[in-house]
Design a protein around this motif. Structure first.
Motif, PDB file in Angstrom:
ATOM      1  N   MET A  62       0.688  -1.008   0.069  1.00 39.59           N
ATOM      2  CA  MET A  62       0.149  -0.182  -0.046  1.00 39.59           C
ATOM      3  C   MET A  62       0.709   1.327  -0.102  1.00 39.59           C
ATOM      4  N   PHE A  63       1.647   1.532   0.970  1.00 40.47           N
ATOM      5  CA  PHE A  63       2.711   2.390   0.911  1.00 40.47           C
ATOM      6  C   PHE A  63       4.085   2.134   0.300  1.00 40.47           C
ATOM      7  N   THR A  64       4.701   3.013  -0.554  1.00 37.64           N
ATOM      8  CA  THR A  64       5.869   2.626  -1.227  1.00 37.64           C
ATOM      9  C   THR A  64       6.931   3.824  -0.858  1.00 37.64           C
ATOM     10  N   SER A  65       7.973   4.025  -1.818  1.00 32.32           N
ATOM     11  CA  SER A  65       8.820   4.789  -1.639  1.00 32.32           C
ATOM     12  C   SER A  65       9.647   5.205  -0.393  1.00 32.32           C
ATOM     13  N   PRO A  66      10.118   4.025   0.015  1.00 29.52           N
ATOM     14  CA  PRO A  66      11.062   4.240   1.244  1.00 29.52           C
ATOM     15  C   PRO A  66      12.302   4.976   0.837  1.00 29.52           C
ATOM     16  N   PRO A  67      13.336   5.595   1.709  1.00 32.58           N
ATOM     17  CA  PRO A  67      12.899   5.532   3.084  1.00 32.58           C
ATOM     18  C   PRO A  67      11.901   6.455   3.486  1.00 32.58           C
ATOM     19  N   THR A  68      11.225   6.131   4.568  1.00 30.00           N
ATOM     20  CA  THR A  68      10.009   6.806   5.037  1.00 30.00           C
ATOM     21  C   THR A  68      10.155   7.262   6.449  1.00 30.00           C
ATOM     22  N   THR A  69       9.695   8.393   6.783  1.00 33.81           N
ATOM     23  CA  THR A  69       9.475   8.780   8.293  1.00 33.81           C
ATOM     24  C   THR A  69       8.317   8.458   8.869  1.00 33.81           C
ATOM     25  N   LEU A  70       8.081   7.789  10.115  1.00 32.50           N
ATOM     26  CA  LEU A  70       6.761   7.340  10.223  1.00 32.50           C
ATOM     27  C   LEU A  70       6.560   8.006  11.826  1.00 32.50           C
ATOM     28  N   LEU A  71       5.248   8.457  12.017  1.00 28.13           N
ATOM     29  CA  LEU A  71       5.000   8.771  13.341  1.00 28.13           C
ATOM     30  C   LEU A  71       3.823   7.894  13.758  1.00 28.13           C
ATOM     31  N   SER A  72       4.125   7.130  15.040  1.00 27.00           N
ATOM     32  CA  SER A  72       3.203   6.457  15.677  1.00 27.00           C
ATOM     33  C   SER A  72       2.526   6.828  16.989  1.00 27.00           C
ATOM     34  N   LEU A  73       1.329   6.454  17.013  1.00 28.54           N
ATOM     35  CA  LEU A  73       0.626   7.099  18.392  1.00 28.54           C
ATOM     36  C   LEU A  73      -0.132   5.896  19.091  1.00 28.54           C
ATOM     37  N   ASP A  74       0.016   5.983  20.378  1.00 26.54           N
ATOM     38  CA  ASP A  74      -0.591   5.237  21.284  1.00 26.54           C
ATOM     39  C   ASP A  74      -1.374   6.085  22.177  1.00 26.54           C
ATOM     40  N   PRO A  75      -2.838   6.319  21.813  1.00 26.14           N
ATOM     41  CA  PRO A  75      -3.364   7.491  22.417  1.00 26.14           C
ATOM     42  C   PRO A  75      -4.178   7.230  23.789  1.00 26.14           C
ATOM     43  N   GLY A  76      -4.059   8.320  24.787  1.00 28.32           N
ATOM     44  CA  GLY A  76      -4.697   8.168  25.994  1.00 28.32           C
ATOM     45  C   GLY A  76      -4.939   9.531  26.502  1.00 28.32           C
ATOM     46  N   THR A  77      -5.770   9.852  27.380  1.00 27.42           N
ATOM     47  CA  THR A  77      -6.039  11.068  27.995  1.00 27.42           C
ATOM     48  C   THR A  77      -4.648  11.503  28.705  1.00 27.42           C
ATOM     49  N   LYS A  78      -4.424  10.450  29.798  1.00 31.02           N
ATOM     50  CA  LYS A  78      -3.227  10.717  30.712  1.00 31.02           C
ATOM     51  C   LYS A  78      -1.847  10.014  30.046  1.00 31.02           C
ATOM     52  N   ASN A  79      -2.103   8.791  29.661  1.00 28.53           N
ATOM     53  CA  ASN A  79      -0.959   8.175  29.027  1.00 28.53           C
ATOM     54  C   ASN A  79      -0.902   7.843  27.558  1.00 28.53           C
ATOM     55  N   PHE A  80      -0.256   8.749  26.903  1.00 26.81           N
ATOM     56  CA  PHE A  80      -0.200   8.966  25.502  1.00 26.81           C
ATOM     57  C   PHE A  80       1.179   8.806  24.938  1.00 26.81           C
ATOM     58  N   GLY A  81       1.544   7.484  24.261  1.00 29.99           N
ATOM     59  CA  GLY A  81       2.856   7.212  23.906  1.00 29.99           C
ATOM     60  C   GLY A  81       3.089   7.799  22.279  1.00 29.99           C
ATOM     61  N   TYR A  82       4.193   8.047  21.990  1.00 29.97           N
ATOM     62  CA  TYR A  82       4.458   8.411  20.440  1.00 29.97           C
ATOM     63  C   TYR A  82       5.823   7.947  20.209  1.00 29.97           C
ATOM     64  N   THR A 124       5.087   4.320  25.802  1.00 39.05           N
ATOM     65  CA  THR A 124       6.386   4.695  24.862  1.00 39.05           C
ATOM     66  C   THR A 124       6.712   3.413  24.076  1.00 39.05           C
ATOM     67  N   ILE A 125       6.940   2.457  24.786  1.00 36.46           N
ATOM     68  CA  ILE A 125       7.191   0.936  24.107  1.00 36.46           C
ATOM     69  C   ILE A 125       6.221   0.521  23.240  1.00 36.46           C
ATOM     70  N   ASP A 126       5.145   0.854  23.604  1.00 39.08           N
ATOM     71  CA  ASP A 126       3.865   0.270  22.557  1.00 39.08           C
ATOM     72  C   ASP A 126       3.792   1.300  21.523  1.00 39.08           C
ATOM     73  N   ALA A 127       4.141   2.459  21.321  1.00 43.23           N
ATOM     74  CA  ALA A 127       4.147   3.408  20.157  1.00 43.23           C
ATOM     75  C   ALA A 127       5.502   2.836  19.372  1.00 43.23           C
ATOM     76  N   VAL A 128       6.375   2.218  20.006  1.00 43.66           N
ATOM     77  CA  VAL A 128       7.567   1.838  18.903  1.00 43.66           C
ATOM     78  C   VAL A 128       7.137   0.556  18.137  1.00 43.66           C
ATOM     79  N   PHE A 129       6.444  -0.033  18.974  1.00 42.53           N
ATOM     80  CA  PHE A 129       5.863  -1.537  18.538  1.00 42.53           C
ATOM     81  C   PHE A 129       4.818  -1.350  17.361  1.00 42.53           C
ATOM     82  N   ILE A 130       4.007  -0.112  17.683  1.00 42.69           N
ATOM     83  CA  ILE A 130       3.061   0.242  16.566  1.00 42.69           C
ATOM     84  C   ILE A 130       3.800   0.803  15.364  1.00 42.69           C
ATOM     85  N   ALA A 131       4.798   1.517  15.485  1.00 42.40           N
ATOM     86  CA  ALA A 131       5.730   2.055  14.423  1.00 42.40           C
ATOM     87  C   ALA A 131       6.191   0.907  13.517  1.00 42.40           C
TER      88      ALA A 131
END
Length: 209
Positions: free
Chosen positions: A1-21, A146-153
């Motif tokens: 689906m996504f091509t043309s690497p290298p790519t920079t990716l932002l990943s988010l693990d949302p929460g109101t108090k605990n929001f990882g990126y 924070t760790i979850d956000a890296v795994f999501i990435a």
């Protein structure tokens, strides 16, 4: 689906108090680099007051990350909950809506994924890696979010390249990659309200550090 690497990716693990990126850069040769990761405290965490100010600070934080790192792809965990009280799910879904608008404005590719999707993948192919990563992170004060956000990435990267997500991933590798540039928390963490004695009664005060 996504091509043309290298790519920079932002990943988010949302929460109101605990929001990882996390922000990672990757290419098709299996080279991965964690550029920045941590927690985001500029969230939408209440709906009864100051909503517009919260939206503005949250949106600006996401935009700053996008512009600083020239992000081309965003992956965020969907917040799916059953029988949960409170407004957490409403606030998180509001933030996902704001994220959609930011991605539309910057013409970014966006993928929203359920937590079960990436967690089942890692538990099926690399059982125990997630729990061991949490344990190693806790020892040096890196939060699960924070760790979850890296795994999501990493999972987002696998979608982009149509490759297996977690082949060769180790707790030491993940924690080492996060530690290389240090954890960067964005905004101030709210401290739970504590009681302050006052003549004629007790009032509550909300503190920030």
């Amino acid at each position: 689906m996504f091509t043309s690497p290298p790519t920079t990716l932002l990943s988010l693990d949302p929460g109101t108090k605990n929001f990882g990126y996390a922000v990672i850069r990757f290419d098709s040769r299996n080279k991965i680099e964690v550029l920045q990761s941590g927690r985001l405290f500029k969230t939408v965490d209440r709906l009864n007051m100051g909503v517009i100010d919260q939206v503005e600070r949250y949106s600006q934080s996401i935009q700053d990350l996008v512009k600083t790192h020239s992000v081309g792809l965003v992956v965020a965990e969907r917040y799916m909950s059953r029988r949960m009280g409170g407004t957490t799910i409403e606030c998180v879904n509001a933030m996902l809506g704001i994220l959609m608008e930011v991605c539309r404005r910057f013409k970014l590719r966006l993928r929203l994924i359920p937590a079960s999707q990436w967690k089942n993948e890692i538990n099926r192919h690399q059982p125990g890696v997630l729990e061991k990563s949490y344990a190693q992170g806790k020892a040096i004060q890196i939060t699960d979010h924070t760790i979850d956000a890296v795994f999501i990435a990493l999972y987002g990267r696998s979608i982009a390249l149509k490759k297996k997500a977690f082949t060769g991933v180790t707790p030491e590798g993940v924690i080492g990659a996060i530690s290389k540039y240090g954890v960067v928390d964005i905004g101030e963490k709210s401290v739970p309200a504590r009681k302050v004695r006052k003549r004629g009664g007790v009032r509550k005060r909300r503190l920030h550090v």
